[in-house]
Design a protein around this motif. Structure first.
Motif, PDB file in Angstrom:
ATOM      1  N   ASP A 169       1.221  -1.246   0.280  1.00 35.67           N
ATOM      2  CA  ASP A 169       0.310  -0.050  -0.347  1.00 35.67           C
ATOM      3  C   ASP A 169       0.982   1.207   0.023  1.00 35.67           C
ATOM      4  O   ASP A 169       0.114   2.296  -0.126  1.00 35.67           O
ATOM      5  CB  ASP A 169      -0.719  -0.462   1.570  1.00 35.67           C
ATOM      6  CG  ASP A 169      -1.659  -0.807   1.045  1.00 35.67           C
ATOM      7  OD1 ASP A 169      -2.186  -1.907  -0.406  1.00 35.67           O
ATOM      8  OD2 ASP A 169      -2.268  -1.031   2.375  1.00 35.67           O
ATOM      9  N   LEU A 170       2.218   1.262  -0.312  1.00 36.76           N
ATOM     10  CA  LEU A 170       3.030   2.514   0.769  1.00 36.76           C
ATOM     11  C   LEU A 170       3.376   2.947  -1.318  1.00 36.76           C
ATOM     12  O   LEU A 170       3.142   2.657  -2.209  1.00 36.76           O
ATOM     13  CB  LEU A 170       4.529   1.648   0.831  1.00 36.76           C
ATOM     14  CG  LEU A 170       4.874   1.309   1.547  1.00 36.76           C
ATOM     15  CD1 LEU A 170       5.941   1.021   2.362  1.00 36.76           C
ATOM     16  CD2 LEU A 170       3.936   2.623   2.630  1.00 36.76           C
ATOM     17  N   SER A 171       2.674   4.319  -0.875  1.00 38.08           N
ATOM     18  CA  SER A 171       3.357   4.884  -2.250  1.00 38.08           C
ATOM     19  C   SER A 171       4.517   5.766  -2.393  1.00 38.08           C
ATOM     20  O   SER A 171       5.300   5.880  -1.863  1.00 38.08           O
ATOM     21  CB  SER A 171       1.987   6.316  -2.305  1.00 38.08           C
ATOM     22  OG  SER A 171       2.473   7.251  -1.598  1.00 38.08           O
ATOM     23  N   GLU A 172       4.986   5.710  -4.116  1.00 36.58           N
ATOM     24  CA  GLU A 172       5.874   6.213  -4.687  1.00 36.58           C
ATOM     25  C   GLU A 172       6.405   7.796  -4.171  1.00 36.58           C
ATOM     26  O   GLU A 172       7.397   7.858  -4.521  1.00 36.58           O
ATOM     27  CB  GLU A 172       6.761   5.342  -5.917  1.00 36.58           C
ATOM     28  CG  GLU A 172       5.695   3.395  -5.838  1.00 36.58           C
ATOM     29  CD  GLU A 172       6.927   3.300  -7.123  1.00 36.58           C
ATOM     30  OE1 GLU A 172       6.742   3.721  -8.430  1.00 36.58           O
ATOM     31  OE2 GLU A 172       6.873   1.776  -7.245  1.00 36.58           O
ATOM     32  N   SER A 173       5.494   7.942  -4.475  1.00 36.39           N
ATOM     33  CA  SER A 173       5.637   9.480  -4.312  1.00 36.39           C
ATOM     34  C   SER A 173       4.614  10.294  -3.462  1.00 36.39           C
ATOM     35  O   SER A 173       3.423   9.850  -3.376  1.00 36.39           O
ATOM     36  CB  SER A 173       5.218  10.197  -6.301  1.00 36.39           C
ATOM     37  OG  SER A 173       3.657   9.937  -6.238  1.00 36.39           O
ATOM     38  N   LEU A 174       4.587  12.005  -3.406  1.00 35.68           N
ATOM     39  CA  LEU A 174       3.341  12.956  -2.643  1.00 35.68           C
ATOM     40  C   LEU A 174       2.251  12.879  -3.361  1.00 35.68           C
ATOM     41  O   LEU A 174       1.230  12.953  -2.480  1.00 35.68           O
ATOM     42  CB  LEU A 174       4.351  13.926  -2.592  1.00 35.68           C
ATOM     43  CG  LEU A 174       5.234  14.242  -1.650  1.00 35.68           C
ATOM     44  CD1 LEU A 174       5.964  14.765  -1.696  1.00 35.68           C
ATOM     45  CD2 LEU A 174       4.993  13.387   0.106  1.00 35.68           C
ATOM     46  N   ARG A 175       2.683  12.653  -5.082  1.00 37.31           N
ATOM     47  CA  ARG A 175       1.736  12.437  -5.529  1.00 37.31           C
ATOM     48  C   ARG A 175       0.334  11.495  -5.521  1.00 37.31           C
ATOM     49  O   ARG A 175      -1.349  11.462  -5.085  1.00 37.31           O
ATOM     50  CB  ARG A 175       1.406  12.870  -6.788  1.00 37.31           C
ATOM     51  CG  ARG A 175       1.754  14.163  -7.669  1.00 37.31           C
ATOM     52  CD  ARG A 175       2.342  14.175  -9.511  1.00 37.31           C
ATOM     53  NE  ARG A 175       3.013  15.309  -9.375  1.00 37.31           N
ATOM     54  CZ  ARG A 175       2.561  16.554 -10.044  1.00 37.31           C
ATOM     55  NH1 ARG A 175       1.122  16.267 -10.281  1.00 37.31           N
ATOM     56  NH2 ARG A 175       3.868  17.280 -10.218  1.00 37.31           N
TER      57      ARG A 175
END
Length: 463
Positions: A408-414
């Motif tokens: 579930d971790l996102s790779e960017s702030l977007r």
């Protein structure tokens, strides 16, 4: 001759280029300009379209100098502008103001104030209000002496004789005037002893209560620094550590739920094991058949019948010799017991010092353990607040661990998705810092209309 003709042609070309170049029609000082002229026929066109930008810039510079300094630099003397330093000063650098990055451009602009005084719309002497030579109280006294009516709000006449009737202005009482000057916990003033031969009642001295507040002990910050594992791109070790914390909390919650379910199951099984009551017979009563069966069972259990039971229970009477023998045996038993107790006491006396030392060591160890436990609780209270403690009817929650799984971790702030609730975190922090008592959220219930049934008289008759 050829050279003179070429020179004339070059001068004519220079004049043509100078006349054909387009002039700037916008003034640098912001004044309206009319420099774009179509022709120069007549004196009016020359006067109207003359270019005086250099003159305006010079005058505007002089006005700026006057606003900043108070007068122009031309009118300032040389000794006011310059100073000849013969000796020099090593402390000049220390006295100079340091450069500050926090000073904004807006602050610098607002700090600039003109040295020219502001223009007033009216003379300064007339702007000052004239102070009244007679005070309000003196004026009221003079009105009372002259027996003239005193005007109040809405041009109403006030009667000074009717105090409290609503028409007179009441003065402040002594209690209002002396409000805020009395301290309930201040030490009482020293009283003089009255020697009149009678009993004098001295007022009781009230001491301020010495109470320790838990709020003063807590050093927990209002906003706790989040764990590294809550980042959108956390380190592997920090993320694994936060996952383990969340896993332990979830295991504790599951164990507590299972324990509560086991207790409920035991209570339900105990209720089911109880015999169901007989609705035909009232509670506490037995049928005649049951009583008869119990009597028959008792008779059958006796070997020689029920008549011999009472006779066997009666002990036979002792003779005088038997009584003396029993008393002598009892006295011998008591004497042997006293000897054994005295022997044990004599054996314990030499080891009294050892027992006292062992008891002192045990009490010291208990005291140190209690102090260590109290110190640990105080340190926990300073760091974590009231988290996990029960105050009143409710328990202060410890808070949840907001963590995302690896997938579930996102790779960017977007692509980041918000986790948690800021209002819940602030309210939980206030509860843990003893600013708000622990509460349980009360959800609004949907109001339901209650149906009331009435039975008519005609339907009560059963036939």
């Amino acid at each position: 001759m050829a050279k003179s003709s070429t020179a004339k042609t070059s001068i004519v070309r220079a004049v043509k280029t100078s006349t054909t170049t387009k002039k700037v029609t916008k003034s640098a000082t912001g004044a309206p300009s009319q420099l774009n002229q179509s022709s120069r026929k007549g004196k009016r066109a020359w006067r109207k379209n003359v270019d005086i930008q250099d003159v305006e810039e010079g005058m505007e510079g002089m006005r700026a100098e006057e606003r900043v300094i108070g007068k122009t630099l031309q009118a300032t003397k040389d000794q006011d502008l310059f100073q000849i330093d013969v000796k020099g000063d090593a402390q000049v650098r220390k006295s100079l103001p340091r450069f500050s990055t926090s000073q904004l451009t807006s602050t610098k602009i607002l700090a600039q104030r003109s040295a020219v005084p502001a223009v007033l719309s009216r003379p300064s002497t007339a702007s000052k209000k004239r102070k009244s030579l007679v005070t309000h109280e003196e004026k009221a006294r003079l009105l009372r002496i002259s027996k003239r009516p005193r005007k109040g709000p809405f041009n109403s006449v006030i009667d000074p004789t009717e105090l409290g009737a609503g028409s007179a202005i009441l003065e402040l009482s002594e209690a209002v005037k002396s409000s805020g000057t009395y301290d309930a916990w201040a030490p009482p003033p020293p009283q003089e002893e009255i020697k009149d031969g009678l009993e004098t009642v001295q007022p009781k001295v009230i001491k301020a209560p010495a109470l320790t507040r838990v709020r003063d002990t807590i050093e927990m910050p209002a906003i706790v620094e989040p764990h590294q594992g809550t980042s959108y791109n956390p380190p592997v070790q920090a993320h694994q550590e936060l996952l383990l914390q969340a896993h332990e909390k979830e295991e504790q919650r599951i164990r507590a739920a299972e324990k509560l379910a086991d207790v409920k199951e035991k209570m339900e099984s105990a209720k089911r094991d109880v015999e169901e009551p007989n609705l035909a017979v009232a509670s506490g009563m037995k049928l005649y058949e049951d009583i008869a069966d119990e009597d028959e069972d008792e008779d059958e259990s006796a070997p020689d019948g029920g008549a011999d039971i009472a006779a066997k229970r009666l002990p036979p009477r002792k003779t005088q010799a038997q009584r003396r023998k029993a008393a002598r045996l009892l006295a011998e038993k008591r004497e042997l017991a006293e000897r054994a107790a005295r022997k044990r006491m004599l054996a314990v006396i030499p080891s009294a010092k050892t027992l006292r030392r062992a008891n002192a060591k045990l009490m010291w160890a208990r005291k140190m353990e209690q102090e260590k436990k109290l110190t640990a609780e105080t340190e926990k209270l300073k760091q974590q607040g009231l988290a996990g403690r029960k105050l009143g009817k409710h328990k202060v929650p410890e808070g949840t661990v907001d963590v995302q799984l690896g997938e579930d971790l996102s790779e960017s702030l977007r692509q980041l998705k918000p986790e948690g609730n800021l209002f819940r975190d602030r309210f939980l922090s206030m509860q843990q810092r003893a600013l708000v008592e622990p509460r349980v959220p009360v959800l609004p219930k949907k109001q339901r209309t209650k149906i009331v049934e009435y039975e008519k008289h005609a339907w009560k008759r059963f036939e």
